[in-house]
Design an enzyme around this catalytic site. Sequence first.
Site, short mmCIF file in Angstrom:
data_model
loop_
_atom_site.label_atom_id
_atom_site.label_comp_id
_atom_site.label_asym_id
_atom_site.label_seq_id
_atom_site.Cartn_x
_atom_site.Cartn_y
_atom_site.Cartn_z
CE LYS A 172 2.13 8.82 1.57
NZ LYS A 172 3.05 7.76 1.98
C1 LIG Z 1 0.61 10.74 7.52
C2 LIG Z 1 2.02 10.70 7.06
N1 LIG Z 1 2.87 11.69 7.43
C3 LIG Z 1 4.14 11.72 7.01
C4 LIG Z 1 4.64 10.73 6.18
C5 LIG Z 1 6.08 10.76 5.79
O1 LIG Z 1 6.30 10.76 4.43
P1 LIG Z 1 7.67 10.19 3.80
O2 LIG Z 1 7.55 8.70 3.72
O3 LIG Z 1 7.72 10.80 2.45
O4 LIG Z 1 8.76 10.64 4.68
C6 LIG Z 1 3.81 9.69 5.77
C7 LIG Z 1 4.30 8.62 4.89
O5 LIG Z 1 3.64 7.68 4.59
C8 LIG Z 1 2.47 9.66 6.23
O6 LIG Z 1 1.64 8.68 5.91
#
Ligand SMILES: Cc1ncc(COP(=O)(O)O)c(C=O)c1O
Length: 391
Positions: A172
């Site tokens: 990110k």
């Molecule tokens: C749209 C979206 N929601 C939720 C997440 C979940 O994040 P994490 O990887 O930190 O659990 C991501 C991760 O890429 C995402 O792209």
Amino acid sequence: MNDVLETGILMRYGFDGPRKGIWKSKELEEAISRKLGCQYTQLVSSGTSALTTALTALGIGAGDEVIMPCFTFVASFESVLSVGAIPVLAEVDETLTLQPESVRQAITPRTKCIMPVHMCGAMADLDALMDIAREHDLILLEDACQSFGAKYKGKFLGTIGHAGTFSFDFVKTVTCAEGGGIVTNNEDIYQKCDGFSDHGHDHKGVDRGADLHPFIGYNYRISELHAAIGLAQVRKLDQFLAIQQKNHGQLKAVLSKIPEISFRKIPDPSGDSCTFLSWFLPTEELTRAVIADLKQQGILAGNFYWFDNNWHYFRKWDHLRQAATLNNLNELQRQGLQNLSPDSFPVSDAIMSRCVSTAIGLLWTEEQTQEKGSTIVAAVKKALAGSRVTS
Ligand SMILES: Cc1ncc(COP(=O)(O)O)c(C=O)c1O
């Protein structure tokens, strides 16, 4: 980070004496609230746990329906299922986010929440979705996990609905290595997120052992080390965004020279965080030809054809359609998933099968950006020429 290691207190709560005034998680929460102009931020261990925590704090549970797009990341439906609720998928339009008309059609007496997902660094049509939420008295939870720093009409994504979530995982714009956050302007929602993500602790005193537990929670805490990384990163947010916007503009200028290439519709282009440039070709065949060409040249990396992607698009979520869980779902969840069939989303199929998203690099020089654009343009020209010959 060294100051955390020196005290040895890697946990975000408690140990008030030995931590010698070092509270990285709190500091990062304050920095995020200040930056985004919202009242409250609760950091957690990931974007996925941020969604689960937010859904729980918003009171969404067994039998409730949450409307979400069929183009997102698997975490969106995972978190909905994890709280006992039913993910109800809806079409996306050329914003690559929820199509408002499809959301209206998906509303039933069980609908409790609309969850727009601000994909690839830019926003859903929030005015239209907020109107629907207000009309039907629904909660609006923004999954802004991919869009930290992006804005809609002057307000940061995540701060516009009842609550918003971010991911700070490794890929990110701002990373904690792993981490996530929930933002809200509602104190009650914030207090619930704070308690839920730490076993239901009320965090009222200095003795964790004496904390009360007004409700049951889990451990979704972030660590002080992860927060320390995020703190260093968040200070560079404006710098990251400025570079992304510059490189995005340069790449778009190159691709714009081809009239057959069109671009993602962005409801407020000035608020795009520009992590990706998403573009369309007129047909699936042309798009596949370009992708195959880039792959064959060994330069596909960084160009995402989501239509074939196992993580991001419904077409490949066999495990969701088959309700392949390790433990029992509730009956309403099982019924909801049974209604999904591979051809459920023709509008989205027609859009996603023609879409490529090019990730924007922070380290690209102007020359490299031009070169990447020229490579794509050459592949598109070749595919267009091929299609003229065969037609
Ligand atoms: C749209 C979206 N929601 C939720 C997440 C979940 O994040 P994490 O990887 O930190 O659990 C991501 C991760 O890429 C995402 O792209």
